[in-house]
Write an enzyme that holds these catalytic residues in place. Structure first.
Site, PDB file in Angstrom:
ATOM      1  N   SER A 343       0.821  -1.210   0.000  1.00 28.84           N
ATOM      2  CA  SER A 343       0.000   0.000   0.000  1.00 28.84           C
ATOM      3  C   SER A 343       0.848   1.249   0.000  1.00 28.84           C
ATOM      4  CB  SER A 343      -0.930   0.003   1.217  1.00 28.84           C
ATOM      5  OG  SER A 343      -1.661   1.209   1.284  1.00 28.84           O
ATOM      6  N   ASP A 344       0.389   2.234  -0.754  1.00 30.85           N
ATOM      7  CA  ASP A 344       0.963   3.567  -0.657  1.00 30.85           C
ATOM      8  C   ASP A 344       0.622   4.136   0.714  1.00 30.85           C
ATOM      9  OD1 ASP A 344       2.232   5.898  -1.343  1.00 30.85           O
ATOM     10  OD2 ASP A 344       0.520   6.725  -2.437  1.00 30.85           O
ATOM     11  N   LYS A 345       1.384   5.137   1.145  1.00 31.96           N
ATOM     12  CA  LYS A 345       1.136   5.746   2.445  1.00 31.96           C
ATOM     13  C   LYS A 345       0.143   6.889   2.355  1.00 31.96           C
ATOM     14  CE  LYS A 345       4.056   8.737   4.115  1.00 31.96           C
ATOM     15  NZ  LYS A 345       3.197   9.929   4.285  1.00 31.96           N
ATOM     16  N   THR A 658      -1.380  -1.132  -4.544  1.00 36.53           N
ATOM     17  CA  THR A 658      -2.074   0.130  -4.787  1.00 36.53           C
ATOM     18  C   THR A 658      -1.172   1.057  -5.578  1.00 36.53           C
ATOM     19  OG1 THR A 658      -1.308   1.296  -2.801  1.00 36.53           O
ATOM     20  CG2 THR A 658      -3.232  -0.133  -2.574  1.00 36.53           C
TER      21      THR A 658
END
Length: 932
Positions: A343-345, A658
């Site tokens: 996942s992106d942050k 993502t």
């Protein structure tokens, strides 16, 4: 303003004199022809009038195959072919009743399949259309974000990397513009674009001054004039051969198809064996043919294809209600096997509500909420100044600290965010935070732009990690990642406004401290330009810049993301953060959301992290060895995301990734489930993804995984129910044929059983609600076969019971002197009643019976389809045996109360048997058992 004629059908017709061969005409000429201002575009009134005349900028939908042809397609299955052929033979030999019932069974399954497939296709297509493409349009001199459907000829459209071109555009401005036109021209590589006109007979692929609808901006910026919309675009002209269709074929449906074909051959061999053995034992050919037919129709699980389609369609709708839009149906089943989520942050794990908290400039750290300087670090070794309590009697920091003023001004000017007409801010959350910070310090955006007008800009790109703007006073402003900006600086600006030699270690120590507090840190610098320079090139900001300062922004984690991460970890899913942010910033956020493992000292969490530059130095084998043990990947370039996905997959992981940027597309395509952001993602990322998040929230990923698991579980439940019923009936007929016994059930009665079983008892399993503790089990192995050894044992156990039940009740009826019709009726009724218990045992009702009893009707309303199916099935069974015309048609007999009680007795041994089956094959219900 020019007037465009309207089409009789409401679709747009482009006037030949205004828009003929736009690629060969100069921009100013086209602007004049379309009555559009080169700076202001169209005004709102004229744009609305054109939209009414021309119609929306959407392609005319092409109808797919007609309904009757799609309905006939439901019969395109080997199992149904067999039933239709058997029905035809029955009709030819003079048995129209059985032929009618056989055809009725196939017709019912075809209707169910058609209705559900149509609903699934409609739902998926509608969900895809609900994700609107928005564009930036200049109208009345103001940039606006509008749905692409509202574009009209003469609009000025702003383009930037990641955008999907919404219409055919004649380029008026282009800066390092590259476009992917592969869908239209077949050119695999992005092509460079400019503003020059092309010769009249230039092929489509070589018209460099045009961008065409449906293509994607892969790099650079530009502005284009809309010259064709809707069906008048190049893609619209060729779309007559295109149809908007949804492919419902998935690996799972293909696996079911192969399974059905295998089962069919086994059934045909057994049916032939039944027929031949009966003949050898001296039975009449007609009788044995009836037995072979009964075995075939009893063993064929004709309802399975429809159930698979229904289950997948229900899953798509449930996911949409939880903010996850499925674009490609195989993602539904892949979600159930996900083992790693990358996942992106920003915006996914965090709230994407950036707020500048601290500024470092002129050797001091300041908190934005009070704008008072802190004492500078006095140690001889480089270390980060820590903010202390503000002194309310200190002087104005903007007056005393020139570097602070210049840092805030750089954040204001090197910025594409802007206020909208309703005073809200439009733009990237990072840039709006910088704008708010400067305005809170008293800097006015409009006045600053008047004093420092922008002449040119180099837009931010993930590969370069900076943005630069050229201003009218020969000033170049740069903002970007600390590493990128510092590498281009030779001096730094002091609080007194004088340039000093750059002390990079001190700045890096400040960055580490700010990042350790969870802040995203940007660096700012200034450079010199030539007095009359109007074009900004990358070489202009390559070196000799003056460092101005840092701004640290806080983006707190989403509370729901913290819970979702914990839920994924409990479900055996590893969550990894991949971000372009500073290592310490990423590590701080990772600790807050629960990544990593508890520290050895018992305080906090140990987060294992790597930077992009470390990944660059690794070989593929080294990367594969460490990727599984790393929690955070910081300062990662888009191309490295692809390498990370491949490394995880090489280790056997099923990866969900993502992404939102134009360069994330390769990684999204490579991942088992590519997930794009529905709000902030680029069109390029959306097109590459399997799933869109309408709220850009990590919690929606966890919800989609849960729904994917529920779908897989419901399909397994269906197999666990359907196969023993078919197996018991076919074993009964085979046994009777092999040993020369009277058939306990006829083909006609087995067909009735299948119809009740398929329509009213097995289909409701597709509507089962998800189990309460579904996310506390490990992921389903991706290569797991449909029939696992445990499931095969379960099916054999229940099939043997059903076989014994049918023979026992039939034999009891015969022993009591009952007619053949009565004995067969009791066998059928006993089997159906015992299957009610078995169905409940694998449903949610049977998993937690005490809870259902305590909560009564409230709990039953949570499974309305199942309860309705059971109620109708029991009602029809009463009709089956108690009504005279049904007795005549199916060769059944009415049952007395005693006989009904005898038929109900097998329900009692089915209870412990179902418990034993659950122990043998816990996959269908282990999570529910743990809930108790």
């Amino acid at each position: 303003m020019s007037t465009l004629p309207s089409a009789p059908s409401g679709r747009q017709i482009q006037p030949a004199d205004a828009l003929a061969d736009p690629h060969a005409r100069a921009g100013p000429e086209l602007l004049a022809s379309l009555g559009s201002d080169p700076a202001a575009g169209l005004n709102a009134t004229e744009a609305e009038a054109r939209l009414r005349r021309q119609g929306p900028n959407t392609l005319t939908s092409r109808s797919g195959p007609p309904a009757w042809l799609r309905f006939l397609g439901q019969f395109h299955d080997p199992l149904l072919y067999t039933l239709l052929a058997v029905g035809a033979i029955k009709a030819l030999i003079g048995d129209p009743r059985e032929a009618l019932v056989i055809w009725s069974v196939t017709l019912i399954n075809a209707v169910i399949g058609y209705v559900q497939e149509n609903r699934a296709e409609t739902a998926i297509a509608a969900l895809a259309r609900s994700v609107r493409t928005e564009v930036t349009v200049i109208r009345g001199g103001q940039p606006r974000r509008l749905p692409s459907e509202q574009l009209v000829a003469g609009d000025l459209v702003q383009l930037e990397a990641g955008d999907k071109v919404p219409a055919d555009l004649r380029l008026l401005q282009a800066r390092s513009l590259q476009v992917d036109e592969s869908a239209l021209t077949g050119e695999s590589q992005p092509v460079a674009k400019g503003t020059a006109a092309a010769p009249l007979n230039t092929p489509l692929a070589e018209r460099s001054g045009m961008t065409f609808a449906g293509s994607f901006i892969t790099a650079g910026q530009g502005q284009g004039l809309v010259v064709a919309t809707a069906d008048a675009t190049e893609v619209g002209r060729i779309s007559t051969s295109l149809q908007e269709q949804v492919n419902l074929s998935t690996p799972l449906t293909r696996q079911f198809a192969r399974f059905s074909t295998t089962i069919l051959w086994i059934i045909l061999v057994l049916a032939l064996l039944t027929f031949l053995v009966g003949l050898l034992r001296g039975r009449a050919p007609a009788e044995m043919f009836d037995g072979a037919v009964a075995l075939a129709v009893g063993a064929i699980p004709e309802e399975l294809p429809a159930i698979v389609t229904i289950t997948l369609a229900i899953g798509v709708n449930r996911m949409a209600r939880r903010n996850a839009i499925i674009r490609k149906l195989p993602a539904v089943e892949a979600l159930g096997s996900t083992t790693v989520i990358c996942s992106d942050k920003t915006g996914t794990l965090t709230q994407n509500r950036m707020t500048v908290r601290e500024v470092y400039a002129g050797g001091v750290v300041l908190r934005l909420e009070d704008l008072w300087p802190e004492a500078p670090a006095a140690a001889p070794e480089p270390q980060a100044p820590e903010p202390d309590a503000a002194d309310p009697f200190a002087a104005d920091p903007l007056a005393d600290n020139v570097a602070l003023r210049e840092t805030l001004l750089a954040g204001l000017l090197c910025n594409d965010a802007r206020p909208s007409q309703d005073e809200t801010l439009l733009g990237d959350p990072t840039e709006t935070a910088l704008l708010v910070a400067a305005q809170s310090a008293g800097l006015d955006r409009d006045r600053s732009l008047d004093r420092h007008p922008r002449r040119d800009a180099i837009p931010f790109a993930a590969e370069q990690q900076f943005m630069a703007t050229l201003h009218g006073n020969a000033r170049i402003l740069v903002k970007g990642s600390v590493e990128t900006v510092l590498a281009r600086c030779s001096h730094q600006l002091g609080a007194d406004g004088r340039e000093q030699p750059l002390v990079a270690p001190t700045i890096e120590a400040v960055v580490t401290a700010m990042a350790g507090r969870g802040q995203r840190v940007l660096a700012f610098a200034v450079g010199r330009a030539e007095p009359r320079q109007t074009r900004l090139e990358p070489d202009d900001v390559a070196a000799d810049l003056v460092f101005l300062g840092l701004q640290g922004m806080l983006d707190p984690p989403r509370p729901e993301a913290i819970q979702a991460v914990a839920a994924c970890q409990a479900a055996g899913i590893t969550v990894k953060m991949i971000t372009g942010d500073h290592l310490e910033t990423a590590r701080s956020i990772a600790r807050q959301i629960g990544l990593g493992r508890p520290a050895a000292a018992g305080q906090g969490r140990e987060v294992r992290a790597l930077e992009g530059r470390e990944l660059e130095a690794m070989s593929p084998d080294q990367l594969a060895a460490c990727v599984g043990e790393t929690d955070v990947f910081a300062r990662v370039a888009p191309i490295q995301k692809l390498a990370l996905v491949r490394a995880l997959q090489a280790g056997g992981a099923v990866v969900a990734m993502t992404g939102d940027g134009v360069n994330d597309a390769p990684a999204l395509k490579q991942a088992d489930i590519g997930i794009a952001m529905g709000r902030g993602g680029t069109e390029v990322a959306r097109e590459a993804a399997d799933m869109l998040l309408t709220d850009d929230n990590f919690a929606s990923i966890e919800a989609a995984v849960e729904e994917g698991r529920a779908i897989a579980l419901n399909l397994r439940k269906t197999l666990a129910f359907v196969l023993p019923v078919n197996g018991g009936a076919s074993m009964t007929i085979l046994f009777a044929a092999l040993f020369g016994l009277e058939l306990p059930v006829t083909a006609l009665q087995v067909l009735w059983l299948n119809m009740i079983n398929a329509l009213l008892m097995s289909v409701p399993l597709a509507f089962e609600p998800k189990a309460p503790l579904l996310m506390q089990q490990p992921p389903r192995p991706p290569g797991q076969p449909l029939l696992t050894p445990a499931l095969i044992q379960r099916v054999l156990l229940i099939s043997l019971f059903n076989w014994a039940l049918i023979f026992s009740l039939f034999s009891w009826g015969q022993a009591q002197g009952g007619s053949l019709e009565l004995s067969r009726t009791m066998a059928i009724q006993g089997l159906v009643l015992s299957q009610v218990v078995y169905l409940l045992s694998i449903s949610q009702i049977g998993k937690q019976p005490l809870r259902w009893i305590r909560r009564g009707w409230q709990q039953f309303t949570q499974a309305p389809v199942l309860m309705l199916g059971l109620g109708l099935a029991l009602l029809l069974q009463v009709v089956f045996s108690q009504l005279g015309w049904m007795n005549a048609f199916f060769a059944t007999a009415p049952l007395g109360m005693t006989q009904w009680w005898i038929c109900a007795l097998p329900m009692l041994p089915m209870i412990p048997l179902a418990v034993l089956a659950e122990w043998i094959d816990p996959t269908t219900g282990r999570h529910e058992r743990s809930a108790r």
